[in-house]
Scaffold this motif. Structure first.
Motif, PDB file in Angstrom:
ATOM      1  N   MET A   1       1.064  -1.309  -0.040  1.00 49.77           N
ATOM      2  CA  MET A   1       0.135   0.123  -0.011  1.00 49.77           C
ATOM      3  C   MET A   1       0.905   1.122  -0.084  1.00 49.77           C
ATOM      4  SD  MET A   1      -2.935   1.549   2.786  1.00 49.77           S
ATOM      5  CE  MET A   1      -3.972  -0.048   2.501  1.00 49.77           C
ATOM      6  N   SER A   2       0.536   1.999  -0.987  1.00 54.93           N
ATOM      7  CA  SER A   2       1.280   3.445  -0.828  1.00 54.93           C
ATOM      8  C   SER A   2       0.794   4.365   0.044  1.00 54.93           C
ATOM      9  CB  SER A   2       1.364   4.137  -2.190  1.00 54.93           C
ATOM     10  OG  SER A   2       0.167   4.273  -2.754  1.00 54.93           O
ATOM     11  N   ALA A   3       1.656   5.495   0.496  1.00 52.95           N
ATOM     12  CA  ALA A   3       1.175   6.521   1.283  1.00 52.95           C
ATOM     13  C   ALA A   3       1.847   7.844   0.764  1.00 52.95           C
ATOM     14  CB  ALA A   3       2.067   6.317   2.554  1.00 52.95           C
ATOM     15  N   ILE A   4       1.128   8.641   1.277  1.00 47.36           N
ATOM     16  CA  ILE A   4       1.626  10.060   0.815  1.00 47.36           C
ATOM     17  C   ILE A   4       1.624  11.190   2.267  1.00 47.36           C
ATOM     18  CG2 ILE A   4      -1.130  10.926   0.901  1.00 47.36           C
ATOM     19  CD1 ILE A   4      -0.138  12.723  -1.482  1.00 47.36           C
ATOM     20  N   SER A   5       2.661  11.924   2.300  1.00 45.86           N
ATOM     21  CA  SER A   5       2.752  12.907   3.410  1.00 45.86           C
ATOM     22  C   SER A   5       1.525  13.634   3.783  1.00 45.86           C
ATOM     23  CB  SER A   5       4.041  13.553   3.340  1.00 45.86           C
ATOM     24  OG  SER A   5       3.611  14.702   2.465  1.00 45.86           O
ATOM     25  N   GLU A   6       1.330  14.042   5.104  1.00 50.53           N
ATOM     26  CA  GLU A   6       0.268  14.831   5.242  1.00 50.53           C
ATOM     27  C   GLU A   6       0.071  16.084   4.760  1.00 50.53           C
ATOM     28  OE1 GLU A   6      -2.154  15.953   9.600  1.00 50.53           O
ATOM     29  OE2 GLU A   6      -0.150  14.885   9.792  1.00 50.53           O
TER      30      GLU A   6
ATOM     31  N   THR B   1       4.703  12.416   9.320  1.00 53.26           N
ATOM     32  CA  THR B   1       3.341  11.519   9.159  1.00 53.26           C
ATOM     33  C   THR B   1       2.923  11.555   7.803  1.00 53.26           C
ATOM     34  OG1 THR B   1       2.678  12.911  11.211  1.00 53.26           O
ATOM     35  CG2 THR B   1       1.030  11.659  10.239  1.00 53.26           C
ATOM     36  N   THR B   2       2.513  10.048   7.701  1.00 51.37           N
ATOM     37  CA  THR B   2       2.399   9.933   6.247  1.00 51.37           C
ATOM     38  C   THR B   2       0.698   9.103   6.262  1.00 51.37           C
ATOM     39  OG1 THR B   2       3.105   7.666   6.460  1.00 51.37           O
ATOM     40  CG2 THR B   2       4.474   9.205   5.370  1.00 51.37           C
ATOM     41  N   ILE B   3       0.058   9.377   5.386  1.00 47.35           N
ATOM     42  CA  ILE B   3      -1.321   8.896   5.312  1.00 47.35           C
ATOM     43  C   ILE B   3      -1.419   7.782   4.113  1.00 47.35           C
ATOM     44  CG2 ILE B   3      -3.849   9.618   4.746  1.00 47.35           C
ATOM     45  CD1 ILE B   3      -3.039  12.361   5.514  1.00 47.35           C
ATOM     46  N   PRO B   4      -2.144   6.587   4.642  1.00 46.80           N
ATOM     47  CA  PRO B   4      -2.034   5.622   3.513  1.00 46.80           C
ATOM     48  C   PRO B   4      -3.144   6.043   2.494  1.00 46.80           C
ATOM     49  CG  PRO B   4      -3.217   4.800   5.617  1.00 46.80           C
ATOM     50  CD  PRO B   4      -2.583   6.252   5.844  1.00 46.80           C
ATOM     51  N   MET B   5      -2.818   5.718   1.134  1.00 47.20           N
ATOM     52  CA  MET B   5      -3.465   5.863  -0.101  1.00 47.20           C
ATOM     53  C   MET B   5      -4.574   4.724  -0.031  1.00 47.20           C
ATOM     54  SD  MET B   5      -2.608   8.631  -1.407  1.00 47.20           S
ATOM     55  CE  MET B   5      -3.194   8.571  -3.162  1.00 47.20           C
ATOM     56  N   PRO B   6      -5.891   5.199  -0.507  1.00 46.23           N
ATOM     57  CA  PRO B   6      -6.813   4.108  -0.684  1.00 46.23           C
ATOM     58  C   PRO B   6      -6.374   2.820  -1.653  1.00 46.23           C
ATOM     59  CG  PRO B   6      -7.630   6.223  -1.588  1.00 46.23           C
ATOM     60  CD  PRO B   6      -6.391   6.471  -0.944  1.00 46.23           C
ATOM     61  N   ASP B   7      -6.919   1.680  -1.325  1.00 40.13           N
ATOM     62  CA  ASP B   7      -6.689   0.644  -2.192  1.00 40.13           C
ATOM     63  C   ASP B   7      -7.812   0.918  -3.352  1.00 40.13           C
ATOM     64  OD1 ASP B   7      -8.759  -0.156  -0.906  1.00 40.13           O
ATOM     65  OD2 ASP B   7      -7.914  -1.939  -0.324  1.00 40.13           O
ATOM     66  N   LYS B   8      -7.515  -0.243  -4.306  1.00 39.21           N
ATOM     67  CA  LYS B   8      -8.504  -0.140  -5.575  1.00 39.21           C
ATOM     68  C   LYS B   8      -9.977  -0.443  -5.060  1.00 39.21           C
ATOM     69  CE  LYS B   8      -4.900  -1.667  -8.841  1.00 39.21           C
ATOM     70  NZ  LYS B   8      -4.595  -2.603  -9.779  1.00 39.21           N
ATOM     71  N   LYS B   9     -10.310  -1.246  -3.754  1.00 39.38           N
ATOM     72  CA  LYS B   9     -11.703  -1.534  -3.623  1.00 39.38           C
ATOM     73  C   LYS B   9     -12.266  -0.023  -3.140  1.00 39.38           C
ATOM     74  CE  LYS B   9     -14.290  -4.391  -0.470  1.00 39.38           C
ATOM     75  NZ  LYS B   9     -14.054  -5.423   0.461  1.00 39.38           N
ATOM     76  N   ILE B  10     -11.630   0.656  -2.305  1.00 35.59           N
ATOM     77  CA  ILE B  10     -11.861   1.975  -1.861  1.00 35.59           C
ATOM     78  C   ILE B  10     -12.289   2.634  -2.894  1.00 35.59           C
ATOM     79  CG2 ILE B  10     -11.514   3.963  -0.174  1.00 35.59           C
ATOM     80  CD1 ILE B  10     -12.182   1.393   1.306  1.00 35.59           C
ATOM     81  N   LEU B  11     -11.112   3.101  -3.940  1.00 38.65           N
ATOM     82  CA  LEU B  11     -11.260   3.924  -5.004  1.00 38.65           C
ATOM     83  C   LEU B  11     -12.500   3.546  -5.755  1.00 38.65           C
ATOM     84  CD1 LEU B  11      -7.820   4.384  -6.378  1.00 38.65           C
ATOM     85  CD2 LEU B  11      -9.178   6.105  -5.127  1.00 38.65           C
ATOM     86  N   ALA B  12     -12.880   2.274  -5.949  1.00 38.56           N
ATOM     87  CA  ALA B  12     -14.185   1.868  -6.780  1.00 38.56           C
ATOM     88  C   ALA B  12     -15.270   2.229  -5.954  1.00 38.56           C
ATOM     89  CB  ALA B  12     -14.044   0.356  -6.992  1.00 38.56           C
TER      90      ALA B  12
END
Length: 151
Positions: free
Chosen positions: A1-6, A72-83
């Protein structure tokens, strides 16, 4: 799972909201306003909302720029959440399209129930009772208390 900085996330969200404010301002400026004895015409509330949203979006960006050193990083949503998010957007577009032909009550109840199901609610009493009560209270509040016609 990828993440992005806050901070980067806040900058992206604030920028997206500012773009939305620009779009909403453009569309609001196209509303035909008739002469009235009051300042509060049909565009009064939209301009207030656009202004407040723009101020809060700019504050979000400024705060993020000040705190860029945070780790602080925030996890990116997975494909199921994006769908699910995509389906929810389509649901809201369908609601907007069905609002006038079907009317407020049926289109809102269907959208409300489908939205609750989409976010994971499975209890039948909540799926039925909560939309019925909420939609009914809003409908009665507008039609009886405020005397505003809803389709």
């Amino acid at each position: 799972m990828s993440a992005i900085s806050e901070s980067r996330s806040s900058i992206c969200i604030g920028s997206g909201l500012l773009v939305f404010c620009g779009f909403a301002a453009w569309r609001t400026s196209l509303v035909k306003v008739q002469a009235a004895n009051t300042v509060a015409g049909p565009t009064f509330l939209p301009w207030i909302m656009i202004g407040l949203l723009a101020i809060l979006s700019a504050a979000l960006i400024v705060r993020a720029l000040k705190n860029r050193t945070g780790t602080t990083t925030i996890p990116m949503p997975d494909k199921k959440i994006l769908a699910r998010m995509g389906i929810f957007i389509l649901l809201l577009v369908a609601y907007a399209a069905a609002f006038m032909p079907l009317g407020y009550l049926p289109s809102t109840l269907i959208t409300f129930c489908a939205g609750l199901y989409l976010i994971g609610e499975r209890r039948l009493t909540v799926l039925i009772a909560f939309p019925l009560l909420t939609t009914g209270i809003i409908y009665l509040g507008f039609t009886k208390f405020l005397q505003v016609w809803l389709p």
